[in-house]
Design a protein around this motif. Sequence first.
Motif, PDB file in Angstrom:
ATOM      1  N   THR A  86      27.071  49.640  31.820  1.00 29.71           N
ATOM      2  CA  THR A  86      25.659  49.263  31.900  1.00 29.71           C
ATOM      3  C   THR A  86      25.439  48.177  32.945  1.00 29.71           C
ATOM      4  O   THR A  86      24.463  48.213  33.708  1.00 29.71           O
ATOM      5  CB  THR A  86      25.160  48.783  30.530  1.00 29.71           C
ATOM      6  OG1 THR A  86      25.300  49.844  29.578  1.00 29.71           O
ATOM      7  CG2 THR A  86      23.712  48.357  30.584  1.00 29.71           C
ATOM      8  N   THR A  87      26.352  47.212  33.001  1.00 28.87           N
ATOM      9  CA  THR A  87      26.233  46.133  33.982  1.00 28.87           C
ATOM     10  C   THR A  87      26.289  46.678  35.398  1.00 28.87           C
ATOM     11  O   THR A  87      25.470  46.310  36.256  1.00 28.87           O
ATOM     12  CB  THR A  87      27.354  45.104  33.767  1.00 28.87           C
ATOM     13  OG1 THR A  87      27.250  44.557  32.443  1.00 28.87           O
ATOM     14  CG2 THR A  87      27.257  43.974  34.780  1.00 28.87           C
ATOM     15  N   LEU A  88      27.244  47.566  35.656  1.00 26.35           N
ATOM     16  CA  LEU A  88      27.346  48.137  36.996  1.00 26.35           C
ATOM     17  C   LEU A  88      26.119  48.983  37.321  1.00 26.35           C
ATOM     18  O   LEU A  88      25.573  48.898  38.424  1.00 26.35           O
ATOM     19  CB  LEU A  88      28.612  48.983  37.119  1.00 26.35           C
ATOM     20  CG  LEU A  88      28.758  49.719  38.448  1.00 26.35           C
ATOM     21  CD1 LEU A  88      28.884  48.734  39.604  1.00 26.35           C
ATOM     22  CD2 LEU A  88      29.952  50.669  38.423  1.00 26.35           C
ATOM     23  N   PHE A  89      25.676  49.791  36.366  1.00 27.72           N
ATOM     24  CA  PHE A  89      24.525  50.642  36.641  1.00 27.72           C
ATOM     25  C   PHE A  89      23.269  49.794  36.872  1.00 27.72           C
ATOM     26  O   PHE A  89      22.417  50.163  37.683  1.00 27.72           O
ATOM     27  CB  PHE A  89      24.288  51.622  35.491  1.00 27.72           C
ATOM     28  CG  PHE A  89      23.188  52.608  35.780  1.00 27.72           C
ATOM     29  CD1 PHE A  89      23.418  53.715  36.568  1.00 27.72           C
ATOM     30  CD2 PHE A  89      21.908  52.413  35.271  1.00 27.72           C
ATOM     31  CE1 PHE A  89      22.399  54.615  36.852  1.00 27.72           C
ATOM     32  CE2 PHE A  89      20.887  53.306  35.544  1.00 27.72           C
ATOM     33  CZ  PHE A  89      21.140  54.418  36.339  1.00 27.72           C
ATOM     34  N   THR A  90      23.143  48.665  36.176  1.00 27.49           N
ATOM     35  CA  THR A  90      22.007  47.771  36.414  1.00 27.49           C
ATOM     36  C   THR A  90      22.008  47.274  37.861  1.00 27.49           C
ATOM     37  O   THR A  90      20.957  47.192  38.501  1.00 27.49           O
ATOM     38  CB  THR A  90      22.051  46.578  35.445  1.00 27.49           C
ATOM     39  OG1 THR A  90      22.064  47.060  34.098  1.00 27.49           O
ATOM     40  CG2 THR A  90      20.845  45.673  35.636  1.00 27.49           C
ATOM     41  N   LEU A  91      23.205  46.958  38.373  1.00 28.28           N
ATOM     42  CA  LEU A  91      23.318  46.518  39.766  1.00 28.28           C
ATOM     43  C   LEU A  91      22.984  47.661  40.723  1.00 28.28           C
ATOM     44  O   LEU A  91      22.236  47.478  41.692  1.00 28.28           O
ATOM     45  CB  LEU A  91      24.730  46.004  40.023  1.00 28.28           C
ATOM     46  CG  LEU A  91      25.016  45.488  41.437  1.00 28.28           C
ATOM     47  CD1 LEU A  91      24.097  44.329  41.785  1.00 28.28           C
ATOM     48  CD2 LEU A  91      26.471  45.076  41.560  1.00 28.28           C
ATOM     49  N   ILE A  92      23.518  48.846  40.469  1.00 26.98           N
ATOM     50  CA  ILE A  92      23.218  50.007  41.307  1.00 26.98           C
ATOM     51  C   ILE A  92      21.723  50.317  41.272  1.00 26.98           C
ATOM     52  O   ILE A  92      21.102  50.626  42.292  1.00 26.98           O
ATOM     53  CB  ILE A  92      24.041  51.224  40.844  1.00 26.98           C
ATOM     54  CG1 ILE A  92      25.526  50.994  41.130  1.00 26.98           C
ATOM     55  CG2 ILE A  92      23.558  52.503  41.525  1.00 26.98           C
ATOM     56  CD1 ILE A  92      26.433  52.064  40.569  1.00 26.98           C
ATOM     57  N   ASN A  93      21.147  50.222  40.089  1.00 26.77           N
ATOM     58  CA  ASN A  93      19.713  50.468  39.940  1.00 26.77           C
ATOM     59  C   ASN A  93      18.893  49.494  40.773  1.00 26.77           C
ATOM     60  O   ASN A  93      17.928  49.875  41.435  1.00 26.77           O
ATOM     61  CB  ASN A  93      19.337  50.350  38.458  1.00 26.77           C
ATOM     62  CG  ASN A  93      17.861  50.530  38.214  1.00 26.77           C
ATOM     63  OD1 ASN A  93      17.274  51.546  38.552  1.00 26.77           O
ATOM     64  ND2 ASN A  93      17.232  49.520  37.623  1.00 26.77           N
ATOM     65  N   ALA A  94      19.311  48.212  40.764  1.00 24.11           N
ATOM     66  CA  ALA A  94      18.576  47.195  41.521  1.00 24.11           C
ATOM     67  C   ALA A  94      18.669  47.429  43.017  1.00 24.11           C
ATOM     68  O   ALA A  94      17.738  47.125  43.766  1.00 24.11           O
ATOM     69  CB  ALA A  94      19.101  45.807  41.171  1.00 24.11           C
ATOM     70  N   VAL A  95      19.783  47.997  43.472  1.00 22.69           N
ATOM     71  CA  VAL A  95      20.026  48.130  44.907  1.00 22.69           C
ATOM     72  C   VAL A  95      19.476  49.431  45.472  1.00 22.69           C
ATOM     73  O   VAL A  95      18.778  49.443  46.496  1.00 22.69           O
ATOM     74  CB  VAL A  95      21.537  48.009  45.200  1.00 22.69           C
ATOM     75  CG1 VAL A  95      21.826  48.308  46.661  1.00 22.69           C
ATOM     76  CG2 VAL A  95      22.038  46.619  44.849  1.00 22.69           C
ATOM     77  N   ILE A  96      19.772  50.571  44.825  1.00 19.93           N
ATOM     78  CA  ILE A  96      19.439  51.847  45.460  1.00 19.93           C
ATOM     79  C   ILE A  96      18.531  52.750  44.626  1.00 19.93           C
ATOM     80  O   ILE A  96      18.198  53.856  45.074  1.00 19.93           O
ATOM     81  CB  ILE A  96      20.717  52.637  45.832  1.00 19.93           C
ATOM     82  CG1 ILE A  96      21.535  52.978  44.568  1.00 19.93           C
ATOM     83  CG2 ILE A  96      21.546  51.877  46.823  1.00 19.93           C
ATOM     84  CD1 ILE A  96      22.759  53.833  44.878  1.00 19.93           C
ATOM     85  N   LEU A  97      18.127  52.325  43.432  1.00 19.67           N
ATOM     86  CA  LEU A  97      17.266  53.174  42.603  1.00 19.67           C
ATOM     87  C   LEU A  97      15.900  52.557  42.325  1.00 19.67           C
ATOM     88  O   LEU A  97      14.898  53.270  42.282  1.00 19.67           O
ATOM     89  CB  LEU A  97      17.957  53.494  41.267  1.00 19.67           C
ATOM     90  CG  LEU A  97      19.248  54.317  41.350  1.00 19.67           C
ATOM     91  CD1 LEU A  97      19.823  54.522  39.955  1.00 19.67           C
ATOM     92  CD2 LEU A  97      18.999  55.651  42.031  1.00 19.67           C
ATOM     93  N   THR A 112      16.882  42.668  36.048  1.00 20.27           N
ATOM     94  CA  THR A 112      16.456  42.916  34.675  1.00 20.27           C
ATOM     95  C   THR A 112      16.523  44.413  34.385  1.00 20.27           C
ATOM     96  O   THR A 112      16.002  45.214  35.165  1.00 20.27           O
ATOM     97  CB  THR A 112      15.017  42.419  34.442  1.00 20.27           C
ATOM     98  OG1 THR A 112      14.953  41.033  34.793  1.00 20.27           O
ATOM     99  CG2 THR A 112      14.613  42.607  32.995  1.00 20.27           C
ATOM    100  N   PRO A 113      17.170  44.831  33.279  1.00 15.77           N
ATOM    101  CA  PRO A 113      17.235  46.270  32.968  1.00 15.77           C
ATOM    102  C   PRO A 113      15.843  46.873  32.822  1.00 15.77           C
ATOM    103  O   PRO A 113      14.936  46.248  32.267  1.00 15.77           O
ATOM    104  CB  PRO A 113      18.003  46.302  31.638  1.00 15.77           C
ATOM    105  CG  PRO A 113      18.792  45.034  31.612  1.00 15.77           C
ATOM    106  CD  PRO A 113      17.933  44.021  32.315  1.00 15.77           C
TER     107      PRO A 113
END
Length: 779
Positions: free
Chosen positions: A36-47, A350-351
Amino acid sequence: MLILQDLRYALRTLKNNPGFTLGAATTMALGIGINTTLFTLINAVILRPTPIPDPKSLYEITSTLDGADFERFRQNCRSCGEIVAMTWILPSLGTSSEVVHGNEVSSNYFTAMAVKPHLGRFFSEDDTNIIVLNYDFWVRKFQADPAALGRTIELSGRDYVIAGVAPKGFFGTMPLVANFWTMLPRNFPNSKASVRILMRLKPGISPAQTEDELTAINSRFTPSFTGASRDRQRVRIQSRATLIPLNSRTAGIAAVLLVCVGMVLLIACANVANLMLARAAVRQREMSVRLALGASRGRLLQQLLTESMAVAVLGGVLAIFIAIWTLPALSALVQSKLPNLWGQWALHLTPDFRVFAYTAGLCAAAATLFGLVPALQSTRLDVSSGLKDGGNQGIRWKKSRFRSGLVVIQVMLCLVLLINAGLLTRSLANSYTEDPGFDAQRNLIVQFDTTSSDQTLRSQMLDRIASVPGVESVAATRHVPLLGSGYGKISRTSSHVDSGIPTAVSQVGAAYFRTLGIAVLSGRSFTTEEERSNAAVAVLSEAAARKLFPGENPIGKAFTLAGQPQVTAVVVGVARDTRSIRLAEVDPAHVYLPIDLAHMQSSVHYLVRTRGEPTKLLPVVRQSAYEISRGNQLLVYSFDIAIGFQRLPAEAGSAVAAVLGMLALVLAVVGIYGVISYSVSQRTREIGIRIALGATVRDVKLLVLRQGMFLAGMGIAAGMAGAVPLALVLRSLLHGVSPLDPLTFCAVPAMLLAVAGVAMWAPTRRATRVEPLLALHHE
């Protein structure tokens, strides 16, 4: 109703077994939390969408174009909405050494972004020396005082009048936060070489249609392009709906990272599955009673899967909190360690609904992975034997086999992560000891960006810096080693230049090689006269000389360099090979040409070699340079910035891999301990009989260790094979180490075997203390 009933029963069961619940939920929280932590970072950057209205219509023109194309496209493109130009600038604030990050933009920038000012106004066509502040910058520097409007702020010696404040939350369209926005100079098309051109796509127009129209406009103004040349000049656009475009490269990096953290989740699921199997053995009589009273096997399966889902959801809730607590803290920690010159990244950590949906999917997948097989085995039992004391003997072999398979998978995945963590760590260590081929320790970098028509200003800057006490030599260059380079192709004849040897190209001053300590192995460097007259001479790197003139003395020979226009130059020297493009590898080929300071249309850099510690001289050099910078952008920084930029991927990769590897190791050790401990408890009678028949302590130890080491060995063999593909994927991040490095592929498995042995120590010791009479009590 049945689902609610199963859920209540599951929660009550988990409440009555706090030890199992705590262990399983914590394990799942770690596994899901890291994902979840990694996906939150990916989400912030490219999603996550760029924080502007209608971000899906925002595109960037990515083709290599000069600044004049901006006006051509604005005036002629009918399928485009607003077209804006922007470039990144880093001036100093006032007379201090603080560097602030901002954008120079065209006057229609904020109109195109469809944002309204929080305070004051934005730009108009007739404005000069007007600045718009970022909301947070306004709060930080002016304490959110509305009276700041109309006041002046000094950037690199030039005064700007504050006209407005951007809305809260708007920081630009780049991954870095822009603290302010100023207007591009009116002579922008001829003064800025590195600009970004952004555009809004009109409703109902496809990107392909716009690309065709922009290409047609480009061809109309440059009609000489034909055939293959025309194809190379095709204008491309790329979506900027997110801060970093989602393309094959970014998606590939994200996929590799998700696969790595997915391995940690699989190890966590294997651990919980082992816990569930042990719990199933304890609950076998309960399941037999429920079956005997008429419950169907499907009904029991639903109940057990509901319990698994409850454990996964509990872990998922904890995982969300882990992401919320850790990411901002880690981001702030990393940001504090980076040089101010690198800026502050614009990440909203923030998620959001994407993160919640991803975590929910992980919970469902994890519950199925760790709960399905134990649930199936719990319902496939013989009711009559299950009601008897010790009735679990009939299915022990199947459970043991499955549990052993889980341990093999855990060890395999753990080894894959640890081997790649070892490769990245070795790579990082090599980057600190590798000789780049030039002396970076005694040099400062001065970056000077001027739009002045005074052709002598750049030369005056060089002379002023050279006059500073403590400065040994100064050299001008267009590109700084490790921070960029020009590219071209070289050939011995102009007719073959298109298929020539790819090479890096640097325009440098006469003192460049002496300033950086690069040895000229044969021939000579440039003279001052050759630099000032833009003479057609060149210095080749060793690699370029070998490729262009194999087995020959290149001094005095001519070659052609592709470019606009083509250059034919005579070789006057051969310089030592360097690592000026990537610290991880020697430049494949490098050509050095004299710099033409009088006619440059872009930033110029000055490399400053000092007699002592460069950082001590930095304030003096900065002050001397500011005295004649005439309000133009000026940056002074140490060479550590360039080297740190090159090491950043290796540092980030090794840090992430080390965290994942250690977490996987802890979970794998827990799994090995749990299986061996469970095996010892199940084989207590067998061990008692063996001791009663004369088995020694050594025999019992070998019996237990043989089982554990066999499982660890199988996992290690599979893990070494599985580590190879991932290591090959990470090849580009490795510095001075092979993806199949023998030392790493031998040391990491040996370390894992040793750790597995430690994990088996307590169960082995307990096995040697079995009392034969107690073990045989029920026989």
